[in-house]
Design a protein around this motif. Structure first.
Motif, PDB file in Angstrom:
ATOM      1  N   GLU A 109      -7.059  24.210   4.435  1.00  0.00           N
ATOM      2  CA  GLU A 109      -7.635  23.886   5.745  1.00  0.00           C
ATOM      3  C   GLU A 109      -7.384  25.011   6.731  1.00  0.00           C
ATOM      4  O   GLU A 109      -8.274  25.387   7.501  1.00  0.00           O
ATOM      5  N   ASP A 110      -6.190  25.550   6.724  1.00  0.00           N
ATOM      6  CA  ASP A 110      -5.833  26.632   7.635  1.00  0.00           C
ATOM      7  C   ASP A 110      -6.687  27.869   7.353  1.00  0.00           C
ATOM      8  O   ASP A 110      -7.186  28.506   8.279  1.00  0.00           O
ATOM      9  N   SER A 113     -10.205  27.187   8.615  1.00  0.00           N
ATOM     10  CA  SER A 113     -10.324  27.230  10.074  1.00  0.00           C
ATOM     11  C   SER A 113     -10.232  28.668  10.584  1.00  0.00           C
ATOM     12  O   SER A 113     -10.908  29.036  11.532  1.00  0.00           O
ATOM     13  N   HIS A 114      -9.433  29.512   9.938  1.00  0.00           N
ATOM     14  CA  HIS A 114      -9.362  30.919  10.334  1.00  0.00           C
ATOM     15  C   HIS A 114     -10.669  31.646  10.014  1.00  0.00           C
ATOM     16  O   HIS A 114     -11.142  32.460  10.798  1.00  0.00           O
TER      17      HIS A 114
END
Length: 127
Positions: A109-110, A113-114
């Motif tokens: 997820e990180d 999102s980046h």
């Protein structure tokens, strides 16, 4: 962690008993049938008293049962106790698999999102 109504203390005793090579070997030998403590002692490079102490640790943990027949003390592995140790390990493995899976999800997820933020034309880049 409770395994089928077994307390943390009992699980600790199981793993303490199984932490020793000699005790694990005694559990294996007694799993094939009854064995006398004196016969077991012949298999190890230690005193009879030392083997008796190992047997006592295993008995307190519930991994073996001991019965006196005449002058002999016979021991046998309790398969239900071995199964409780197996269940405790399975519960730990399940817990850690879940944690590792969740960490992987969070990292994915990180990263997503980046990537989205880097490709967002409305975001201004700072010099």
């Amino acid at each position: 962690m409770v395994v089928d109504g077994v307390t943390d203390e009992a699980v600790d005793q199981l793993f303490h008993a199984l932490a020793d090579t000699t005790r694990r070997d005694i559990v294996r030998r007694c799993g094939r049938g009854e064995a006398s403590v004196s016969r077991l002692a012949e298999a190890y490079p230690m005193s009879f008293a030392a083997v008796q102490k190992h047997v006592a640790v295993l008995e307190r943990a519930g991994l073996i049962t001991k019965e006196r027949r005449g002058r002999e003390q016979l021991v046998r592995t309790d398969p239900e106790a071995v199964e409780r140790a197996h269940q405790a390990l399975d519960q730990l493995a399940t817990t850690w698999r879940g944690r590792v899976d969740r960490m992987s999800e969070l990292l994915a997820e990180d990263a997503t999102s980046h990537d989205s933020a880097d490709n967002d034309p409305t975001r201004r880049s700072h010099p």
